[in-house]
Write a protein that holds these residues in place. Structure first.
Motif, short mmCIF file in Angstrom:
data_model
loop_
_atom_site.label_atom_id
_atom_site.label_comp_id
_atom_site.label_asym_id
_atom_site.label_seq_id
_atom_site.Cartn_x
_atom_site.Cartn_y
_atom_site.Cartn_z
N VAL A 65 53.45 45.79 41.47
CA VAL A 65 52.94 44.90 40.43
C VAL A 65 51.52 44.51 40.81
O VAL A 65 51.27 44.12 41.96
N ALA A 66 50.59 44.60 39.87
CA ALA A 66 49.21 44.17 40.10
C ALA A 66 48.81 43.19 39.00
O ALA A 66 49.17 43.36 37.84
N VAL A 67 48.08 42.16 39.40
CA VAL A 67 47.70 41.08 38.49
C VAL A 67 46.18 40.89 38.52
O VAL A 67 45.57 40.89 39.59
N LEU A 68 45.61 40.74 37.34
CA LEU A 68 44.18 40.42 37.20
C LEU A 68 44.07 39.09 36.48
O LEU A 68 44.68 38.89 35.43
N SER A 69 43.30 38.18 37.07
CA SER A 69 43.18 36.85 36.48
C SER A 69 41.78 36.29 36.71
O SER A 69 41.08 36.71 37.63
N PRO A 70 41.36 35.34 35.86
CA PRO A 70 40.08 34.68 36.12
C PRO A 70 40.12 33.93 37.44
O PRO A 70 41.19 33.47 37.88
N SER A 71 38.99 33.81 38.10
CA SER A 71 38.93 32.99 39.30
C SER A 71 39.15 31.53 38.92
O SER A 71 38.91 31.12 37.79
N PRO A 72 39.66 30.72 39.87
CA PRO A 72 40.02 29.33 39.53
C PRO A 72 38.94 28.54 38.83
O PRO A 72 39.21 27.76 37.92
N SER A 73 37.68 28.72 39.22
CA SER A 73 36.61 27.94 38.62
C SER A 73 36.37 28.29 37.15
O SER A 73 35.74 27.55 36.42
N ASP A 74 36.92 29.43 36.71
CA ASP A 74 36.74 29.84 35.31
C ASP A 74 37.87 29.37 34.42
O ASP A 74 37.85 29.59 33.21
N ARG A 75 38.89 28.77 35.01
CA ARG A 75 40.03 28.32 34.21
C ARG A 75 39.75 26.96 33.59
O ARG A 75 39.02 26.15 34.14
N PRO A 76 40.39 26.68 32.42
CA PRO A 76 40.15 25.38 31.77
C PRO A 76 40.72 24.25 32.60
O PRO A 76 41.61 24.44 33.38
#
Length: 218
Positions: free
Chosen positions: A207-218
């Motif tokens: 399983v591979a996950v791509l997500s925004p870095s924490p500073s980019d989250r609302p």
């Protein structure tokens, strides 16, 4: 046992950064997994690839490893064209199912294309969207047409790619905190929660996950 990996994928010229992580668990504790994933950045373009070599064991691993090597050479290509390149690169292997997602950070746009039984789900706000792969085996039988699925990328997005070792009806993480966690942890929890005695694992699982870095989250 399995291997958990994570990597930041920043771009100093891009308006946002993303990070990738995943787990790769060999079937029945084998020494190698026939699954493989990689994440490569080329300027503002970030490519996440999941490959599942046909079967399992060393020959399956050779196919998926060849896919990783080609992606690292050709990550600038859009998903459909990259799959065509992979089809040629895997001709001397037993072949693999492959899913490719390319994120244009500057445009905020994701493209996905896949061949074979690679699962792909994109979180969009409070809902999850399936990204569909075409039947076939990269390196053995490639579909004549390879449509690409497009989607907008934003700070609340999360992309999950997985091999068929994960049950097709797995449920996305219920704990909202995992959606902003290290993507390798999100991948590990996804594998943990998908397994049960009623659905024993019969193949390698990645399983591979791509997500925004924490500073980019609302």
């Amino acid at each position: 046992s399995g291997r958990r990996e994570a990597a930041d994928v920043p771009s100093p010229r891009s308006p946002a950064a993303v990070r990738a992580g995943g787990v790769n668990i060999p079937f029945r504790g084998a020494e190698c997994s026939g699954d493989a994933w990689t994440c490569v950045r080329d300027g503002d373009l970030v490519t996440l690839m999941m490959a599942d070599g046909l079967g399992h064991g060393p020959e399956a691993a050779r196919a998926s490893t060849a896919a990783v090597a080609e992606v690292r050479r050709s990550a600038h290509l859009p998903p459909a064209e990259l799959l065509r390149r992979l089809d040629a690169a895997l001709r001397d292997t037993r072949g693999a199912a492959v899913g490719v997602a390319r994120l244009d950070l500057r445009a905020g746009r994701l493209l996905f294309a896949g061949i074979g039984n690679i699962g792909a789900r994109l979180r969009e706000g409070d809902s999850w969207r399936h990204l569909i792969s075409r039947p076939g085996i990269v390196g053995v039988h490639r579909p004549t047409t390879l449509p690409q699925t497009g989607a907008d990328w934003a700070a609340d997005r999360l992309l999950v790619l997985h091999s068929d070792g994960l049950p097709s009806r797995w449920a996305p993480p219920a704990d909202p905190r995992l959606l902003s966690a290290d993507p390798a942890l999100t991948a590990a929890v996804t594998v943990r929660d998908a397994g049960s005695s009623a659905r024993p694992v019969r193949d390698d699982t990645a399983v591979a996950v791509l997500s925004p870095s924490p500073s980019d989250r609302p």
